[in-house]
Design a protein around this motif. Structure first.
Motif, PDB file in Angstrom:
ATOM      1  N   PRO A   1     -44.706 -21.917 -30.532  1.00  0.00           N
ATOM      2  CA  PRO A   1     -45.431 -22.530 -29.372  1.00  0.00           C
ATOM      3  C   PRO A   1     -44.474 -23.726 -28.977  1.00  0.00           C
ATOM      4  O   PRO A   1     -43.910 -24.487 -29.774  1.00  0.00           O
ATOM      5  N   THR A   2     -44.545 -23.973 -27.595  1.00  0.00           N
ATOM      6  CA  THR A   2     -43.464 -25.020 -27.314  1.00  0.00           C
ATOM      7  C   THR A   2     -44.451 -25.591 -25.977  1.00  0.00           C
ATOM      8  O   THR A   2     -45.407 -24.965 -25.629  1.00  0.00           O
ATOM      9  N   ASP A   3     -43.923 -26.928 -25.281  1.00  0.00           N
ATOM     10  CA  ASP A   3     -44.724 -27.401 -24.273  1.00  0.00           C
ATOM     11  C   ASP A   3     -45.052 -26.605 -23.211  1.00  0.00           C
ATOM     12  O   ASP A   3     -46.004 -26.607 -22.604  1.00  0.00           O
ATOM     13  N   ALA A   4     -44.023 -25.581 -22.903  1.00  0.00           N
ATOM     14  CA  ALA A   4     -44.230 -24.656 -21.934  1.00  0.00           C
ATOM     15  C   ALA A   4     -44.883 -23.324 -22.093  1.00  0.00           C
ATOM     16  O   ALA A   4     -45.010 -22.845 -21.018  1.00  0.00           O
ATOM     17  N   GLY A   5     -44.925 -23.051 -23.367  1.00  0.00           N
ATOM     18  CA  GLY A   5     -45.572 -21.802 -23.595  1.00  0.00           C
ATOM     19  C   GLY A   5     -45.306 -21.250 -24.800  1.00  0.00           C
ATOM     20  O   GLY A   5     -45.330 -21.864 -26.041  1.00  0.00           O
ATOM     21  N   LEU A   6     -44.573 -19.899 -25.074  1.00  0.00           N
ATOM     22  CA  LEU A   6     -44.211 -19.452 -26.157  1.00  0.00           C
ATOM     23  C   LEU A   6     -42.760 -19.232 -26.197  1.00  0.00           C
ATOM     24  O   LEU A   6     -42.425 -18.573 -25.204  1.00  0.00           O
ATOM     25  N   SER A   7     -41.867 -19.813 -27.154  1.00  0.00           N
ATOM     26  CA  SER A   7     -40.519 -19.081 -27.345  1.00  0.00           C
ATOM     27  C   SER A   7     -40.529 -18.034 -28.310  1.00  0.00           C
ATOM     28  O   SER A   7     -41.355 -17.931 -29.376  1.00  0.00           O
ATOM     29  N   VAL A   8     -40.167 -16.809 -27.971  1.00  0.00           N
ATOM     30  CA  VAL A   8     -40.408 -15.283 -28.767  1.00  0.00           C
ATOM     31  C   VAL A   8     -38.995 -14.861 -28.969  1.00  0.00           C
ATOM     32  O   VAL A   8     -37.968 -14.816 -28.103  1.00  0.00           O
ATOM     33  N   SER A   9     -38.727 -14.524 -30.228  1.00  0.00           N
ATOM     34  CA  SER A   9     -37.576 -13.891 -30.615  1.00  0.00           C
ATOM     35  C   SER A   9     -38.031 -12.643 -31.289  1.00  0.00           C
ATOM     36  O   SER A   9     -38.832 -12.573 -32.176  1.00  0.00           O
ATOM     37  N   ALA A  10     -37.228 -11.396 -30.702  1.00  0.00           N
ATOM     38  CA  ALA A  10     -37.920 -10.124 -31.416  1.00  0.00           C
ATOM     39  C   ALA A  10     -36.736  -9.317 -31.475  1.00  0.00           C
ATOM     40  O   ALA A  10     -35.598  -9.335 -30.800  1.00  0.00           O
ATOM     41  N   THR A  11     -36.864  -8.298 -32.490  1.00  0.00           N
ATOM     42  CA  THR A  11     -35.857  -7.225 -32.411  1.00  0.00           C
ATOM     43  C   THR A  11     -36.574  -5.861 -32.411  1.00  0.00           C
ATOM     44  O   THR A  11     -37.769  -5.745 -32.486  1.00  0.00           O
ATOM     45  N   LEU A  12     -35.864  -4.939 -32.010  1.00  0.00           N
ATOM     46  CA  LEU A  12     -36.280  -3.541 -31.821  1.00  0.00           C
ATOM     47  C   LEU A  12     -35.585  -2.602 -32.427  1.00  0.00           C
ATOM     48  O   LEU A  12     -34.360  -2.585 -32.436  1.00  0.00           O
ATOM     49  N   ARG A  13     -36.333  -1.831 -33.316  1.00  0.00           N
ATOM     50  CA  ARG A  13     -35.801  -0.680 -34.263  1.00  0.00           C
ATOM     51  C   ARG A  13     -36.253   0.552 -33.973  1.00  0.00           C
ATOM     52  O   ARG A  13     -37.241   0.812 -33.625  1.00  0.00           O
ATOM     53  N   VAL A  14     -35.328   1.615 -34.255  1.00  0.00           N
ATOM     54  CA  VAL A  14     -35.660   2.948 -34.110  1.00  0.00           C
ATOM     55  C   VAL A  14     -35.277   3.380 -35.439  1.00  0.00           C
ATOM     56  O   VAL A  14     -34.064   3.387 -35.757  1.00  0.00           O
ATOM     57  N   GLY A  15     -36.050   3.882 -36.451  1.00  0.00           N
ATOM     58  CA  GLY A  15     -35.687   4.222 -37.801  1.00  0.00           C
ATOM     59  C   GLY A  15     -35.112   3.009 -38.569  1.00  0.00           C
ATOM     60  O   GLY A  15     -35.645   2.031 -38.397  1.00  0.00           O
ATOM     61  N   ASP A  16     -33.881   3.264 -39.146  1.00  0.00           N
ATOM     62  CA  ASP A  16     -33.158   1.970 -39.813  1.00  0.00           C
ATOM     63  C   ASP A  16     -32.269   1.404 -39.028  1.00  0.00           C
ATOM     64  O   ASP A  16     -31.549   0.138 -39.366  1.00  0.00           O
ATOM     65  N   ALA A  17     -32.073   1.666 -37.525  1.00  0.00           N
ATOM     66  CA  ALA A  17     -30.995   1.109 -36.445  1.00  0.00           C
ATOM     67  C   ALA A  17     -31.757   0.192 -35.714  1.00  0.00           C
ATOM     68  O   ALA A  17     -32.444   0.367 -35.305  1.00  0.00           O
ATOM     69  N   THR A  18     -30.999  -1.178 -35.568  1.00  0.00           N
ATOM     70  CA  THR A  18     -31.413  -2.228 -34.786  1.00  0.00           C
ATOM     71  C   THR A  18     -31.066  -1.759 -33.295  1.00  0.00           C
ATOM     72  O   THR A  18     -29.799  -1.522 -33.062  1.00  0.00           O
ATOM     73  N   LYS A  19     -31.968  -1.461 -32.657  1.00  0.00           N
ATOM     74  CA  LYS A  19     -31.320  -1.090 -31.037  1.00  0.00           C
ATOM     75  C   LYS A  19     -31.533  -2.292 -30.006  1.00  0.00           C
ATOM     76  O   LYS A  19     -30.762  -2.184 -28.987  1.00  0.00           O
ATOM     77  N   GLY A  20     -32.061  -3.413 -30.264  1.00  0.00           N
ATOM     78  CA  GLY A  20     -32.191  -4.237 -29.464  1.00  0.00           C
ATOM     79  C   GLY A  20     -32.559  -5.904 -29.929  1.00  0.00           C
ATOM     80  O   GLY A  20     -33.220  -5.636 -30.989  1.00  0.00           O
TER      81      GLY A  20
ATOM     82  N   MET B   1     -36.855 -15.082 -25.651  1.00  0.00           N
ATOM     83  CA  MET B   1     -37.476 -15.295 -24.189  1.00  0.00           C
ATOM     84  C   MET B   1     -38.329 -16.523 -24.388  1.00  0.00           C
ATOM     85  O   MET B   1     -38.856 -16.776 -25.471  1.00  0.00           O
ATOM     86  N   LEU B   2     -38.631 -17.108 -23.228  1.00  0.00           N
ATOM     87  CA  LEU B   2     -39.711 -18.102 -23.077  1.00  0.00           C
ATOM     88  C   LEU B   2     -40.856 -17.461 -22.110  1.00  0.00           C
ATOM     89  O   LEU B   2     -40.692 -16.829 -20.981  1.00  0.00           O
ATOM     90  N   LEU B   3     -42.100 -17.478 -22.973  1.00  0.00           N
ATOM     91  CA  LEU B   3     -43.029 -16.982 -22.057  1.00  0.00           C
ATOM     92  C   LEU B   3     -44.219 -18.011 -21.533  1.00  0.00           C
ATOM     93  O   LEU B   3     -44.573 -18.867 -22.481  1.00  0.00           O
ATOM     94  N   GLU B   4     -44.609 -18.029 -20.301  1.00  0.00           N
ATOM     95  CA  GLU B   4     -45.513 -18.946 -19.766  1.00  0.00           C
ATOM     96  C   GLU B   4     -46.964 -18.467 -19.845  1.00  0.00           C
ATOM     97  O   GLU B   4     -47.142 -17.308 -19.331  1.00  0.00           O
ATOM     98  N   PRO B   5     -47.982 -18.924 -19.988  1.00  0.00           N
ATOM     99  CA  PRO B   5     -49.403 -18.437 -20.297  1.00  0.00           C
ATOM    100  C   PRO B   5     -49.891 -18.338 -18.660  1.00  0.00           C
ATOM    101  O   PRO B   5     -49.405 -19.140 -17.902  1.00  0.00           O
ATOM    102  N   LEU B   6     -50.486 -17.259 -18.403  1.00  0.00           N
ATOM    103  CA  LEU B   6     -51.167 -17.130 -17.114  1.00  0.00           C
ATOM    104  C   LEU B   6     -52.547 -17.721 -17.319  1.00  0.00           C
ATOM    105  O   LEU B   6     -53.341 -17.386 -18.387  1.00  0.00           O
ATOM    106  N   THR B   7     -53.094 -18.013 -16.265  1.00  0.00           N
ATOM    107  CA  THR B   7     -54.359 -18.463 -16.067  1.00  0.00           C
ATOM    108  C   THR B   7     -55.282 -17.132 -15.678  1.00  0.00           C
ATOM    109  O   THR B   7     -54.534 -16.121 -15.248  1.00  0.00           O
TER     110      THR B   7
END
Length: 128
Positions: free
Chosen positions: A93-112, A116-122
């Motif tokens: 959580p941040t003052d602006a919303g959420l700071s997000v760090s993510a990895t995407l894997r397929v099998g044993d390999a990291t693909k991405g 990012m920073l996400l701002e909440p919507l009303t």
């Protein structure tokens, strides 16, 4: 795109805490986006991978968000339609919303990897 990704988000049990979790996606090879990206050799577009992160956070938190900024998006390998993509995310959580760090894997390999920073919507779809 959003509806396609919501359909691809598997109902698998999430392991995690309020600040760290995982989610799984499997994109249908018959989706229209794959006819143009790329004909004869379909790949999951990078923008879909970024949106996977946002949608996984939304499901995890029960809150809608908009992407305020993407500070890092690294695509280290191809993701093809039908792959089981396992996303692992950490949210802060941040003052602006959420700071997000993510990895995407397929099998044993990291693909991405995405940060990012996400701002909440009303409820009306506007940022706070």
């Amino acid at each position: 795109m959003r509806d396609d990704l919501i359909q691809a988000l598997l109902p698998a049990a999430h392991e995690g805490t309020p600040n760290a979790f995982s989610a799984e996606f499997r994109l249908d090879p018959a989706l229209p986006v794959f006819r143009g990206h790329f004909p004869g050799r379909p790949l999951v577009p990078g923008v879909f991978e970024i949106e996977m992160v946002r949608l996984a956070v939304e499901r995890h938190t029960g809150q809608r968000y908009r992407i305020a900024s993407v500070t890092r998006a690294k695509f280290a390998g191809e993701v093809v339609p039908g792959d089981l993509v396992v996303l692992a995310a950490r949210v802060t959580p941040t003052d602006a919303g959420l700071s997000v760090s993510a990895t995407l894997r397929v099998g044993d390999a990291t693909k991405g990897a995405v940060t990012m920073l996400l701002e909440p919507l009303t409820p009306g779809g506007h940022t706070r």
